[in-house]
Design a protein around this motif. Sequence first.
Motif, PDB file in Angstrom:
ATOM      1  N   UNK A  17       0.807  -1.223   0.000  1.00  0.00           N
ATOM      2  CA  UNK A  17       0.000   0.000   0.000  1.00  0.00           C
ATOM      3  C   UNK A  17       0.843   1.278   0.000  1.00  0.00           C
ATOM      4  N   UNK A  18       2.137   1.152  -0.274  1.00  0.00           N
ATOM      5  CA  UNK A  18       3.005   2.320  -0.485  1.00  0.00           C
ATOM      6  C   UNK A  18       3.704   2.055  -1.810  1.00  0.00           C
ATOM      7  N   UNK A  19       3.117   2.546  -2.891  1.00  0.00           N
ATOM      8  CA  UNK A  19       3.520   2.098  -4.223  1.00  0.00           C
ATOM      9  C   UNK A  19       3.884   3.266  -5.142  1.00  0.00           C
ATOM     10  N   UNK A  20       4.996   3.091  -5.854  1.00  0.00           N
ATOM     11  CA  UNK A  20       5.404   4.021  -6.906  1.00  0.00           C
ATOM     12  C   UNK A  20       4.985   3.423  -8.243  1.00  0.00           C
ATOM     13  N   UNK A  21       4.182   4.171  -8.987  1.00  0.00           N
ATOM     14  CA  UNK A  21       3.739   3.759 -10.317  1.00  0.00           C
ATOM     15  C   UNK A  21       4.522   4.577 -11.348  1.00  0.00           C
TER      16      UNK A  21
ATOM     17  N   UNK B 296      19.494   8.609  -8.020  1.00  0.00           N
ATOM     18  CA  UNK B 296      18.586   9.346  -8.902  1.00  0.00           C
ATOM     19  C   UNK B 296      18.086  10.613  -8.217  1.00  0.00           C
ATOM     20  N   UNK B 297      18.056  11.705  -8.963  1.00  0.00           N
ATOM     21  CA  UNK B 297      17.509  12.963  -8.476  1.00  0.00           C
ATOM     22  C   UNK B 297      16.163  13.206  -9.147  1.00  0.00           C
ATOM     23  N   UNK B 298      15.122  13.361  -8.333  1.00  0.00           N
ATOM     24  CA  UNK B 298      13.786  13.652  -8.866  1.00  0.00           C
ATOM     25  C   UNK B 298      13.170  14.808  -8.087  1.00  0.00           C
ATOM     26  N   UNK B 299      12.312  15.542  -8.756  1.00  0.00           N
ATOM     27  CA  UNK B 299      11.546  16.584  -8.090  1.00  0.00           C
ATOM     28  C   UNK B 299      10.241  15.967  -7.591  1.00  0.00           C
ATOM     29  N   UNK B 300       9.917  16.216  -6.313  1.00  0.00           N
ATOM     30  CA  UNK B 300       8.670  15.730  -5.739  1.00  0.00           C
ATOM     31  C   UNK B 300       7.610  16.824  -5.833  1.00  0.00           C
ATOM     32  N   UNK B 301       6.535  16.537  -6.528  1.00  0.00           N
ATOM     33  CA  UNK B 301       5.461  17.500  -6.710  1.00  0.00           C
ATOM     34  C   UNK B 301       4.206  16.999  -5.983  1.00  0.00           C
ATOM     35  N   UNK B 302       3.801  17.713  -4.939  1.00  0.00           N
ATOM     36  CA  UNK B 302       2.606  17.309  -4.202  1.00  0.00           C
ATOM     37  C   UNK B 302       1.385  17.552  -5.078  1.00  0.00           C
ATOM     38  N   UNK B 303       0.534  16.530  -5.148  1.00  0.00           N
ATOM     39  CA  UNK B 303      -0.638  16.590  -6.020  1.00  0.00           C
ATOM     40  C   UNK B 303      -1.843  16.025  -5.281  1.00  0.00           C
ATOM     41  N   UNK B 304      -2.996  16.648  -5.482  1.00  0.00           N
ATOM     42  CA  UNK B 304      -4.212  16.153  -4.832  1.00  0.00           C
ATOM     43  C   UNK B 304      -4.614  14.795  -5.379  1.00  0.00           C
ATOM     44  N   UNK B 305      -4.429  14.588  -6.675  1.00  0.00           N
ATOM     45  CA  UNK B 305      -4.738  13.303  -7.307  1.00  0.00           C
ATOM     46  C   UNK B 305      -3.559  12.884  -8.170  1.00  0.00           C
ATOM     47  N   UNK B 306      -2.527  12.327  -7.563  1.00  0.00           N
ATOM     48  CA  UNK B 306      -1.317  11.980  -8.315  1.00  0.00           C
ATOM     49  C   UNK B 306      -1.577  11.044  -9.488  1.00  0.00           C
ATOM     50  N   UNK B 307      -2.530  10.127  -9.332  1.00  0.00           N
ATOM     51  CA  UNK B 307      -2.794   9.142 -10.389  1.00  0.00           C
ATOM     52  C   UNK B 307      -3.399   9.773 -11.631  1.00  0.00           C
ATOM     53  N   UNK B 308      -3.941  10.989 -11.496  1.00  0.00           N
ATOM     54  CA  UNK B 308      -4.547  11.687 -12.645  1.00  0.00           C
ATOM     55  C   UNK B 308      -3.698  12.867 -13.111  1.00  0.00           C
ATOM     56  N   UNK B 309      -2.457  12.907 -12.679  1.00  0.00           N
ATOM     57  CA  UNK B 309      -1.607  14.060 -12.979  1.00  0.00           C
ATOM     58  C   UNK B 309      -0.969  13.998 -14.358  1.00  0.00           C
ATOM     59  N   UNK B 310      -0.957  12.807 -14.960  1.00  0.00           N
ATOM     60  CA  UNK B 310      -0.281  12.639 -16.239  1.00  0.00           C
ATOM     61  C   UNK B 310       1.225  12.573 -16.115  1.00  0.00           C
ATOM     62  N   UNK B 311       1.730  12.491 -14.877  1.00  0.00           N
ATOM     63  CA  UNK B 311       3.178  12.448 -14.644  1.00  0.00           C
ATOM     64  C   UNK B 311       3.761  11.115 -15.074  1.00  0.00           C
ATOM     65  N   UNK B 312       5.064  11.106 -15.322  1.00  0.00           N
ATOM     66  CA  UNK B 312       5.746   9.862 -15.676  1.00  0.00           C
ATOM     67  C   UNK B 312       5.749   8.876 -14.527  1.00  0.00           C
TER      68      UNK B 312
END
Length: 275
Positions: free
Chosen positions: A81-85, A121-137
């Motif tokens: 239940x802690x998953x990176x997609x 790896x360096x990544x930018x963390x962007x807080x999103x209300x609905x991450x699954x619908x953000x269109x992010x990689x």
Amino acid sequence: MKLRIGKIPYANLFPIFYMLGKECDCSFYEFIEGVPSRLNKMLRKGEIDVSPSSSIEYLKNPSLYQIIEGHSISSRGPIGSILLFSKKNIHGLNNSTVHVSSQSETSVALLDIILKKFYGIQCKMQVSRNPENSGAEAFLLIGDDAIKQGSRVNLQDPAGGQRSRVYDLGEIWYEKTGLPFVFALWIARKKLFEGQGSRVNGQKELLNKFVKDLNTAKEIALKKLVEIAQHSPMKEFMSEEEIISYWNKIDYELTPEHKRGLDLFNRYLKELSCF
């Protein structure tokens, strides 16, 4: 006067709260529901007295809190239940923006550690209300949202026709460190243990009662997961067998080994200047 107790409405804690309500006299308690980030803030401000709380909240403010021994939400491997997609292999995410949930600071910090310390790896963390619908990689989900999304991983992404890769943060941590990862602790405001302050007069006795009730609830719950699954809200999207399998991934204990894992997490947080 009642003891104010935070209640996280996630499936991972359902067995504990279910048995608290069924087996214990809860007339002395007021349960206040909220996601981890909200309850962390309420606990910090003294608006609640005790709560299951993100481990990072305790690590940031150890002078405020006392750990309730023997209890945690941890994993020794996959947590489920802690998953990176991700649309890419995790090695290909360098310089990408990862959309993350605002519900759990611990999980976001863990992801940052995994990417930087374990994969370079360096990544930018962007807080999103609905991450699954953000269109992010790539995006991070926690709790029931992660479980539901994980059940749909075989579906193709409608935009790019790509299948999501799924990375379980608990599994990665255990593979890289050999230690449990402590996602959450049960903690109380230290003033209640010490019996200090105007409001806490008499609250220490209530807290001692709650600790006994919590011990009872955990002991019974872990023996009756099959029964509890019949009452779980997760039945809307999972079979009872899947629910029990999920709960069996969770480690509800807090042993010296768990604390070594917590100490390592704390060390990495400081190395990366996360607080």
